[in-house]
Design an enzyme around this catalytic site. Structure first.
Site, PDB file in Angstrom:
ATOM      1  N   LYS A 166       0.839  -1.206   0.000  1.00  0.00           N
ATOM      2  CA  LYS A 166       0.000   0.000   0.000  1.00  0.00           C
ATOM      3  C   LYS A 166       0.871   1.253   0.000  1.00  0.00           C
ATOM      4  O   LYS A 166       0.626   2.199  -0.750  1.00  0.00           O
ATOM      5  CB  LYS A 166      -0.934  -0.012   1.234  1.00  0.00           C
ATOM      6  N   ASP A 210     -11.097   2.855   4.097  1.00  0.00           N
ATOM      7  CA  ASP A 210     -11.327   1.414   3.916  1.00  0.00           C
ATOM      8  C   ASP A 210     -12.823   1.111   3.751  1.00  0.00           C
ATOM      9  O   ASP A 210     -13.189   0.020   3.333  1.00  0.00           O
ATOM     10  CB  ASP A 210     -10.794   0.649   5.145  1.00  0.00           C
ATOM     11  N   GLN A 232      -4.677  -1.648   9.681  1.00  0.00           N
ATOM     12  CA  GLN A 232      -4.514  -2.963   9.041  1.00  0.00           C
ATOM     13  C   GLN A 232      -5.060  -4.059   9.966  1.00  0.00           C
ATOM     14  O   GLN A 232      -4.649  -4.168  11.121  1.00  0.00           O
ATOM     15  CB  GLN A 232      -3.016  -3.202   8.742  1.00  0.00           C
TER      16      GLN A 232
END
Ligand code: NDP
Length: 285
Positions: free
Chosen positions: A52, A119, A96
């Site tokens: 990422k 997200d 994460q």
């Protein structure tokens, strides 16, 4: 002939486009920025975060990485998120997953400001998607939808079967396809006669986490197959990635299929970039 849906190529093109949009935002004094929080030393999470951050560099998005030991308390993590929520230079916040067991994932996600929820996991984002309102869409289903839009002229009226009902893939994928006027069936571990259900699909999305579960005989000739699964398996003593679809059996039956790797995976990260640019644009007014 079956079309191989090249997610890597699509993701590269999307990121090239985003890179020029980011440069234009820079010229207006806006520097899109994402904060990435990584807890513990799960090797797969480290790889995902590294990929990422690398994409952020390509797209000129500023990334801030915060790493914590897996002993960090939930309270300390919540305080970090609160700081980032209040930092006007940070437009997106990504935690994460998975988090260590003593930390409640839902509480952490709920603490992220919905305006920075790149997200798309916050309940406000999930609710907005369900209601057809503006909000961040989770990256994997968003990327899968973009790939479908590239191979099908219209999705309207098609029967989509999604295998898997997780909050991050299956359910949001169902909402997106419903909004495109598909007839949507969601299958899961208690579904009866799964092969027959799959065989009705014009669009088959597999998001299960079981290597090669979907066999050739489960697929309607001409269907478009999106394989979200990423499963690490050993083949001849070597680690290999396999999807949830038995690619070799399905590839000559479907009209189009995503490979694993190189299909949905690259689109997930590209859509994170997309959501971060959107977040920066909205916050800059
Ligand atoms: P989850 O484990 O959260 O959900 C799996 C779903 O599959 C559940 O709804 C479960 O049903 C269903 N399921 C399990 N076994 C069966 C079965 N035998 N038959 C039918 N349904 C079954 O997984 P995720 O949604 O998070 O991920 C799914 C896959 O996608 C994984 O391989 C993951 O690695 C991959 N993934 C890939 C991404 C990418 O970027 N390409 C991003 C995110 C995930 P039930 O609800 O009844 O338990």
């Amino acid at each position: 002939m079956t079309k191989l849906i090249n997610g890597k190529e699509f993701a590269d093109k999307l990121c090239d486009k985003l890179a020029s949009e980011v440069l234009s935002l820079h010229s207006q004094g806006v520097e899109p920025c994402i904060a990435v929080i990584l807890v513990g030393d799960d090797p797969a999470s480290h790889v995902y975060v590294k990929n990422k951050i690398r994409r952020c560099e390509q797209v000129h998005i500023r990334s801030l990485e915060f790493r914590f030991e897996d002993t960090i308390s939930e309270q300390a993590l919540l305080e970090k998120i609160e700081d980032l929520n209040g930092d006007s230079k940070v437009h997106g916040i990504l935690v994460q997953l998975p988090l260590p067991e003593h930390i409640n994932d839902s509480a952490i996600i709920a603490a992220i400001s919905p305006a920075k929820d790149v997200d798309g996991f916050h309940k406000e984002s999930a609710g907005a998607l369900m209601l057809g309102q503006d909000g961040f869409v989770p990256c994997t289903p968003l990327g899968s939808l973009m790939l479908l839009g590239d191979v099908l002229p219209t999705l309207s009226g098609l029967h989509a079967v999604i295998v898997g009902r997780s909050n991050i893939v299956g359910k949001p994928m169902a909402s997106l396809l419903l909004a495109k006027n598909c007839t949507v069936t969601i299958a899961h571990s208690r579904t009866q006669n799964l092969p027959d259900v799959c065989k009705q699909a014009d669009i088959l999305v597999a998001a299960v986490g079981k290597p090669e579960l979907i066999r050739g005989g489960w697929v309607k000739p001409g269907a478009v197959v999106i394989d979200v699964g990423i499963n690490r398996v050993m083949v001849n003593d070597a680690p290999k990635l396999k999807g949830d679809v038995c690619f070799d059996e399905v590839k000559d039956i479907a009209s189009a299929i995503t490979p694993v790797p190189g299909g949905v995976g690259p689109m997930t990260i590209a859509c994170l970039m997309y959501n971060t640019v959107e977040a920066a644009r909205k916050q800059a007014g």
